[in-house]
Design a protein around this motif. Structure first.
Motif, PDB file in Angstrom:
ATOM      1  N   VAL A 184       1.512  16.687  -1.960  1.00  0.00           N
ATOM      2  CA  VAL A 184       2.448  16.679  -0.830  1.00  0.00           C
ATOM      3  C   VAL A 184       1.694  16.297   0.431  1.00  0.00           C
ATOM      4  CG1 VAL A 184       4.049  18.045   0.556  1.00  0.00           C
ATOM      5  CG2 VAL A 184       3.875  18.444  -1.912  1.00  0.00           C
ATOM      6  N   VAL A 185       2.255  15.357   1.198  1.00  0.00           N
ATOM      7  CA  VAL A 185       1.638  14.939   2.460  1.00  0.00           C
ATOM      8  C   VAL A 185       2.690  14.918   3.555  1.00  0.00           C
ATOM      9  CG1 VAL A 185      -0.129  13.527   1.334  1.00  0.00           C
ATOM     10  CG2 VAL A 185       2.056  12.483   2.002  1.00  0.00           C
ATOM     11  N   THR A 186       2.239  15.006   4.793  1.00  0.00           N
ATOM     12  CA  THR A 186       3.140  14.860   5.937  1.00  0.00           C
ATOM     13  C   THR A 186       3.303  13.381   6.248  1.00  0.00           C
ATOM     14  OG1 THR A 186       1.370  14.909   7.563  1.00  0.00           O
ATOM     15  CG2 THR A 186       2.287  17.035   6.868  1.00  0.00           C
ATOM     16  N   GLN A 187       4.222  13.077   7.157  1.00  0.00           N
ATOM     17  CA  GLN A 187       4.428  11.699   7.564  1.00  0.00           C
ATOM     18  C   GLN A 187       3.155  11.108   8.178  1.00  0.00           C
ATOM     19  OE1 GLN A 187       7.758  11.167  10.186  1.00  0.00           O
ATOM     20  NE2 GLN A 187       7.410   8.983  10.478  1.00  0.00           N
ATOM     21  N   ASP A 188       2.521  11.867   9.041  1.00  0.00           N
ATOM     22  CA  ASP A 188       1.287  11.391   9.673  1.00  0.00           C
ATOM     23  C   ASP A 188       0.186  11.159   8.646  1.00  0.00           C
ATOM     24  OD1 ASP A 188       2.482  11.447  12.146  1.00  0.00           O
ATOM     25  OD2 ASP A 188       1.676  13.418  12.697  1.00  0.00           O
ATOM     26  N   PHE A 223       0.830  -1.201   0.000  1.00  0.00           N
ATOM     27  CA  PHE A 223       0.000   0.000   0.000  1.00  0.00           C
ATOM     28  C   PHE A 223       0.872   1.262   0.000  1.00  0.00           C
ATOM     29  CE2 PHE A 223      -2.640  -3.367   1.628  1.00  0.00           C
ATOM     30  CZ  PHE A 223      -3.882  -3.117   1.082  1.00  0.00           C
ATOM     31  N   GLU A 224       1.992   1.213   0.724  1.00  0.00           N
ATOM     32  CA  GLU A 224       2.908   2.355   0.734  1.00  0.00           C
ATOM     33  C   GLU A 224       3.474   2.601  -0.662  1.00  0.00           C
ATOM     34  OE1 GLU A 224       5.944   1.811   3.618  1.00  0.00           O
ATOM     35  OE2 GLU A 224       4.561   1.564   5.294  1.00  0.00           O
ATOM     36  N   ALA A 225       3.856   1.525  -1.348  1.00  0.00           N
ATOM     37  CA  ALA A 225       4.442   1.655  -2.683  1.00  0.00           C
ATOM     38  C   ALA A 225       3.455   2.266  -3.666  1.00  0.00           C
ATOM     39  CB  ALA A 225       4.909   0.285  -3.176  1.00  0.00           C
ATOM     40  N   GLN A 226       2.204   1.819  -3.604  1.00  0.00           N
ATOM     41  CA  GLN A 226       1.184   2.353  -4.510  1.00  0.00           C
ATOM     42  C   GLN A 226       0.932   3.824  -4.242  1.00  0.00           C
ATOM     43  OE1 GLN A 226      -0.258   0.792  -7.193  1.00  0.00           O
ATOM     44  NE2 GLN A 226      -0.991   2.877  -7.575  1.00  0.00           N
ATOM     45  N   LEU A 227       0.901   4.201  -2.951  1.00  0.00           N
ATOM     46  CA  LEU A 227       0.655   5.601  -2.598  1.00  0.00           C
ATOM     47  C   LEU A 227       1.815   6.495  -3.032  1.00  0.00           C
ATOM     48  CD1 LEU A 227      -0.995   7.820  -1.305  1.00  0.00           C
ATOM     49  CD2 LEU A 227      -0.111   7.121   0.939  1.00  0.00           C
ATOM     50  N   VAL A 228       3.032   6.016  -2.857  1.00  0.00           N
ATOM     51  CA  VAL A 228       4.200   6.792  -3.292  1.00  0.00           C
ATOM     52  C   VAL A 228       4.127   7.061  -4.789  1.00  0.00           C
ATOM     53  CG1 VAL A 228       6.690   6.658  -3.696  1.00  0.00           C
ATOM     54  CG2 VAL A 228       5.776   6.125  -1.444  1.00  0.00           C
ATOM     55  N   LYS A 229       3.777   6.052  -5.554  1.00  0.00           N
ATOM     56  CA  LYS A 229       3.671   6.237  -7.006  1.00  0.00           C
ATOM     57  C   LYS A 229       2.622   7.296  -7.335  1.00  0.00           C
ATOM     58  CE  LYS A 229       3.330   3.718 -11.337  1.00  0.00           C
ATOM     59  NZ  LYS A 229       3.218   2.387 -11.991  1.00  0.00           N
ATOM     60  N   GLU A 278      -1.671   7.640   7.657  1.00  0.00           N
ATOM     61  CA  GLU A 278      -3.122   7.629   7.849  1.00  0.00           C
ATOM     62  C   GLU A 278      -3.816   7.112   6.592  1.00  0.00           C
ATOM     63  OE1 GLU A 278      -6.833  10.644   9.008  1.00  0.00           O
ATOM     64  OE2 GLU A 278      -4.777  11.412   8.911  1.00  0.00           O
ATOM     65  N   ILE A 279      -3.369   7.582   5.433  1.00  0.00           N
ATOM     66  CA  ILE A 279      -3.951   7.129   4.161  1.00  0.00           C
ATOM     67  C   ILE A 279      -3.687   5.641   3.962  1.00  0.00           C
ATOM     68  CG2 ILE A 279      -3.876   7.377   1.651  1.00  0.00           C
ATOM     69  CD1 ILE A 279      -3.078  10.322   2.116  1.00  0.00           C
ATOM     70  N   VAL A 280      -2.440   5.220   4.231  1.00  0.00           N
ATOM     71  CA  VAL A 280      -2.085   3.803   4.095  1.00  0.00           C
ATOM     72  C   VAL A 280      -2.969   2.951   4.996  1.00  0.00           C
ATOM     73  CG1 VAL A 280      -0.293   2.088   4.569  1.00  0.00           C
ATOM     74  CG2 VAL A 280       0.296   4.183   3.351  1.00  0.00           C
ATOM     75  N   GLY A 281      -3.138   3.377   6.257  1.00  0.00           N
ATOM     76  CA  GLY A 281      -3.971   2.634   7.192  1.00  0.00           C
ATOM     77  C   GLY A 281      -5.414   2.527   6.741  1.00  0.00           C
ATOM     78  N   GLN A 282      -5.948   3.617   6.232  1.00  0.00           N
ATOM     79  CA  GLN A 282      -7.338   3.614   5.754  1.00  0.00           C
ATOM     80  C   GLN A 282      -7.512   2.637   4.589  1.00  0.00           C
ATOM     81  OE1 GLN A 282      -7.882   7.752   4.807  1.00  0.00           O
ATOM     82  NE2 GLN A 282      -8.413   8.338   6.923  1.00  0.00           N
ATOM     83  N   ARG A 283      -6.553   2.602   3.700  1.00  0.00           N
ATOM     84  CA  ARG A 283      -6.656   1.713   2.543  1.00  0.00           C
ATOM     85  C   ARG A 283      -6.534   0.250   2.956  1.00  0.00           C
ATOM     86  NH1 ARG A 283      -3.373   4.784  -2.398  1.00  0.00           N
ATOM     87  NH2 ARG A 283      -4.709   6.653  -2.421  1.00  0.00           N
ATOM     88  N   MET A 284      -5.684  -0.024   3.940  1.00  0.00           N
ATOM     89  CA  MET A 284      -5.543  -1.399   4.412  1.00  0.00           C
ATOM     90  C   MET A 284      -6.833  -1.877   5.078  1.00  0.00           C
ATOM     91  SD  MET A 284      -1.633  -1.373   5.914  1.00  0.00           S
ATOM     92  CE  MET A 284      -1.653  -3.122   6.346  1.00  0.00           C
ATOM     93  N   VAL A 285      -7.453  -1.007   5.875  1.00  0.00           N
ATOM     94  CA  VAL A 285      -8.721  -1.351   6.532  1.00  0.00           C
ATOM     95  C   VAL A 285      -9.808  -1.587   5.490  1.00  0.00           C
ATOM     96  CG1 VAL A 285     -10.575  -0.469   7.999  1.00  0.00           C
ATOM     97  CG2 VAL A 285      -8.186  -0.175   8.688  1.00  0.00           C
ATOM     98  N   ALA A 286      -9.866  -0.711   4.485  1.00  0.00           N
ATOM     99  CA  ALA A 286     -10.879  -0.851   3.422  1.00  0.00           C
ATOM    100  C   ALA A 286     -10.692  -2.158   2.660  1.00  0.00           C
ATOM    101  CB  ALA A 286     -10.794   0.340   2.474  1.00  0.00           C
TER     102      ALA A 286
END
Length: 459
Positions: free
Chosen positions: A437-441, A423-429, A445-453
């Protein structure tokens, strides 16, 4: 005023004058260095023949240096290397060190400008940079220098100084000597020296089971049952010392389990036992046999159904001098007789040096220098976008599997990290392509939401 007071006053004035002169000299030196750096930057800015290459993740500590690259093959060119991000807009290529790659700290996107070439340097396994195990992130890079043979600059043999080390006898103990060490010093046939006790191969679980059937001297923090001699107890200073190597060479067998199972990821855990003449009991890269001097240079853990079966084989070799010495065939042959053409070819073609060959010869290049010059060469070739893209086989690491149970560690931290990396790799792309631009938090947060979904969708 006494003579002593006059003398003391004179000395203090003299000392203060000297300090002032030294301070002035340092100021002049700093100004000179700054002007030299500024002039180099200005020269680069107005000389399109000298590309600027930026370490986006600062790695070499060089604010700016002009390097003349000569890698043979009739290639000679110059590039200006820097870690100053203020030069980003004139940069032709960006260099990234894998362990320092932050998904929330990406280069800004400029729709009016062609994206600089990206190059990845990472000699380590991706255990701390999980997103690099997945093609979505890897495909953002144009070149790589990783442990894989498929990398543009393969670093598979980064822990092997030379062929001469493999055939050398500097640390080699005879069979008779090893038998005496077992009798007089009470040494076990097998040694285990590790301080990282939580690995994606579940190393300790396997070794713990093995110890039920064969005596193992375990040093370090993991499953410890013996203390190293005090002079080599500090792993940071002693691990590469001759004394440490001679100590380990007393053992007939060395447990050599890698931290991960990435293809071609082979470390000193394998090479050190081969160099000192202690037969490695190896688990790690599934492709490691392609690199061995001879196919029977190691004991492959995967060849045995269980630790008990492996222990039975070790005990048989422990009492059979002739069969044991067959595993040290590389110590009785010249490199020309080695069966691995890949090993011979890669060492012959290697343009960088490691260990003593690098430390004792200022004319040799480090792998970082060769990596920089490789990118410099490719920049001068004016590659078009998409002409060179890093693929999964440059960094191929399957999901973590237990060496003991031979099953995927589904409920482990390591599997969770590998899974999250997708999920991190897809978001980075996505962030690179959109320029968002996003912050670390926000990133996590986006990665976590996608994993839960994703989990909810499966249910």
């Amino acid at each position: 005023m006494s003579c002593f007071s006059v003398f003391l006053t004179f000395k203090i004035k003299h000392f203060l004058a000297l300090v002032t002169l030294l301070s002035l000299a340092l100021l002049i030196l700093n100004l000179t260095s700054f002007r030299r750096f500024s002039s180099e930057i200005n020269a680069v800015e107005f000389d399109v023949q000298i590309p600027t290459i930026l370490w986006w993740t600062p790695f070499t500590g060089e604010n700016g240096v002009l390097k003349n690259c000569d890698l043979g093959d009739d290639f000679q060119a110059s590039c200006f290397f820097t870690n100053e991000r203020k030069l980003y807009q004139q940069t032709k290529a960006l260099l990234f060190y894998g362990s320092s790659f932050n998904a929330w700290e990406l280069p800004p996107r400029n729709p009016k400008r062609k994206r600089p070439l990206w190059a990845l340097l990472h000699e380590e396994s991706p255990r701390n940079t999980a997103l690099l195990q997945h093609e979505s992130a890897l495909s953002l890079f144009n070149f790589s220098a990783t442990f894989s043979r498929h990398s543009d600059l393969p670093l598979t043999l980064q822990h092997l100084t030379s062929l001469e080390d493999l055939v050398g006898h500097e640390f080699l103990q005879s069979w008779q000597s090893k038998v005496q060490f077992q009798k007089k010093e009470g040494l076990a046939p097998v040694v285990f020296i590790q301080s990282d006790c939580d690995t994606s191969t579940d190393r300790d679980s396997y070794v713990r089971e093995l110890m039920k059937y064969v005596k193992v001297d375990s040093y370090g923090s993991c499953l410890q049952n013996k203390m190293l001699p005090e002079s080599i107890r500090d792993p940071m200073s002693a691990l590469h010392s001759d004394e440490f190597w001679r100590f380990q060479s007393k053992y007939k067998f060395s447990i050599a389990f890698e931290n991960g199972e990435c293809l071609d990821y082979i470390t000193e855990k394998l090479w050190r036992p081969l160099v000192i003449g202690s037969v490695p009991i190896y688990y790690g890269s599934p492709t490691f046999q392609d690199w061995l001097p001879f196919k029977n240079s190691t004991i492959d853990v995967r060849d045995y159904k269980s630790p008990k079966e492996l222990a039975e084989f070790i005990l048989m070799l422990d009492s059979d001098e002739e069969r044991y010495n067959q595993f040290l065939e590389h110590k009785r042959q010249s490199p020309e007789r080695f069966s691995s053409e890949l090993l011979l070819h890669m060492l012959a073609e290697r343009k960088w040096s490691v260990g003593e060959k690098l430390w004792n010869n200022f004319e040799t290049k480090s792998l970082v220098e060769v990596f920089e010059c490789y990118v410099c060469q490719r920049v001068h070739e004016n590659l078009k976008e998409g002409e060179s893209v890093v693929k999964l086989n440059h960094y191929e690491c399957p999901p973590p599997v237990s060496a003991l149970t031979k099953t995927t560690l589904n409920n482990s931290f390591w599997f969770e990290q590998w899974h999250q990396g997708q999920f991190e790799a897809q978001l980075v792309k996505e962030l690179v392509e959109t320029g968002k631009v996003v912050t670390q938090d926000e990133f996590y947060e986006i990665v976590g939401q996608r994993m839960v979904a994703k989990r909810k969708k499966k249910k």
